[in-house]
Design a protein around this motif. Structure first.
Motif: not given
Ligand code: SF4
Length: 218
Positions: A76-79, A52-55, A68-69, A105-106
């Protein structure tokens, strides 16, 4: 050299439990990355995991090709999620090294497979490399407080599994990683003091207390 599970039988020192807990909580609060002695192991990058990568992770997003995403379901949109190739490997892993390590990524920065032995949980069946690695970790308990804290995390994990049916729907994750992390977050409610000795010991909180603790995380 990456061991990738090749030398996978010996014990690995996971550190003193209380020290690990302090680090883990800091990582979960986003204060720093997890300081995991991976020793070249790439199991978590090669186990068919969606990352997962957050906005808000602009730096990471600028280092991962957009192709790749894909949008993260139910978020929500952007995640977005970063997938894996036909061998279950993250596409950013090159020559067994993360090609965007400084910008990863986090989710990768905070991932620590010691959370499974911390919570006394096994790894999901579809991640055998991580399971093999997680089984090797051995925590040290130099004080009774270390042991009590570790016992409290395991008690929290066991409680959540046992009472999943009576807790609010969706409160107990089915995913082993999320369950282990939740046990870490909740474990203080399972720590008390022995009335006679005053030493730290495991206690079972009431259902209401557990629900309040869970509610703080929703
Ligand atoms: S982004 Fe890097 S650390 Fe994260 S899964 Fe991919 S290779 Fe591993």
């Amino acid at each position: 050299m990456p061991d990738g599970g090749r030398h996978d039988e010996g014990d690995l020192p996971a550190g003193d439990f209380s020290a690990w807990m302090t680090e883990m909580r800091g990582a979960l609060r986003g204060e720093h990355g997890a300081d995991v002695p991976c020793g070249g192991c790439t199991a978590c990058c090669t186990s068919s995991q969606f990352v997962h990568i957050g906005p808000d992770e602009a730096d990471t997003l600028s280092h991962v090709p957009a192709a790749l995403l894909f949008p993260a379901p139910r978020l929500p949109r952007g995640h977005v999620l970063l997938g894996y190739d036909e061998h279950g490997r993250c596409p950013m892993l090159v020559d067994d090294t993360c090609s965007i390590y400084e910008h990863r990524p986090r989710a990768c920065r905070t991932y620590d497979c010691r959370v499974f032995p911390a919570a006394g949980l096994g790894v999901d069946d579809d991640k055998p490399l991580i399971a093999r690695r997680a089984r090797r970790w051995r925590f040290s308990h130099p004080t009774r407080a270390d042991q009590a804290r570790h016992d409290a995390v395991r008690a929290a994990a066991a409680y959540l599994q046992e009472h999943a049916g009576s807790l609010p729907r969706g409160a107990v994750p089915s995913d082993a990683t999320k369950l282990a992390v939740l046990a870490v977050e909740l474990h203080e409610a399972f720590l008390g003091r022995d009335g006679g000795t005053g030493e730290a010991t495991v206690v079972e909180p009431g259902p209401r207390e557990v629900q309040v603790e869970l509610g703080r995380r929703w």
